[in-house]
Design a protein around this motif. Structure first.
Motif: not given
Length: 232
Positions: A41-42, A55-61, A74-76, A118-125
């Motif tokens: 998962a990310p 100000n704030f900063q959130a990273n999704c990797s 994609q962030w919600n 935060c969601s990471a969308k691959f080709k099949t999942f």
């Protein structure tokens, strides 16, 4: 490029064989590559404390293995965020690729204890991660809560100062108004015990934490008393 990799391909060893149909006895098995198949998962990371109004900063990797078919991050879409933007960043790291999507905005106290995803969308999942937000803010609303609605003159009563803040208040000020007399009392507790309640008494409290102070509105106590008069 090896397409449609599945978990069944984990630890699969692959190699290049030059001219496998020729009559030569030479084969090239000595240089192999082992495929390691993972489903991760990310990762969400927040760089610093989030304070209301700042100000704030959130990273999704995410780490991925094929630059030709990168995942999408994609962030919600959270309507509680104010003035938010997204920034994408890609780089190669030790033969794989690193993708980061940064969420920037202005923190509000309404975001406290809410979850961002935060969601990471691959080709099949698709894989997702979420984090509960901790927003620091001064007392927003402060109210006086009475132990009982009606009190008899000369009696005692417990009054609570209720504050919506994070962290909780560490100091309270109590304001007592009786006719032309005004008193102020300090306390580190949210509940205060008042003795010998008199008629025409009004109370207000002020709550303070590390980020600010806020005072409640004045509350009039409903004090019951007996009228004294002479009988002729």
């Amino acid at each position: 490029m090896i397409d449609n990799v599945s978990t069944a391909d984990h630890n699969l060893r692959v190699y290049v064989w030059i001219n496998p149909d020729s009559q030569t006895t030479q084969t090239f098995h000595d240089q192999t590559v082992t495929i390691s198949v993972e489903r991760k998962a990310p990762i969400i990371y927040i760089q610093k404390k989030m304070v209301e109004g700042e100000n704030f900063q959130a990273n999704c990797s995410i780490i991925y293995s094929c630059p030709f078919l990168p995942p999408s991050l994609q962030w919600n879409a959270n309507t509680l965020l104010e003035n938010y933007t997204f920034v994408d960043f890609h780089m190669e790291v030790h033969g794989q690729w690193f993708y980061q999507k940064t969420l920037r905005g202005v923190a509000t106290y309404l975001m406290h204890n809410r979850r961002i995803r935060c969601s990471a969308k691959f080709k099949t999942f698709t894989m997702g991660s979420e984090m509960k937000l901790n927003i620091l803010y001064k007392p927003i609303t402060v109210t006086v809560k009475k132990e009982k609605k009606v009190v008899v003159e000369g009696d005692s009563i417990n009054i609570e100062c209720v504050a919506n803040s994070n962290p909780p208040p560490h100091k309270y000020l109590w304001f007592i108004r009786q006719l032309d007399q005004h008193k102020i009392k300090n306390s580190t507790q949210s509940t205060k015990h008042f003795n010998n309640i008199a008629r025409d008494t009004s109370l207000s409290c002020m709550a303070q934490n590390a980020f600010g102070v806020q005072q409640s509105v004045w509350v009039d106590l409903d004090v019951q008393f007996k009228d004294c008069f002479d009988v002729i």
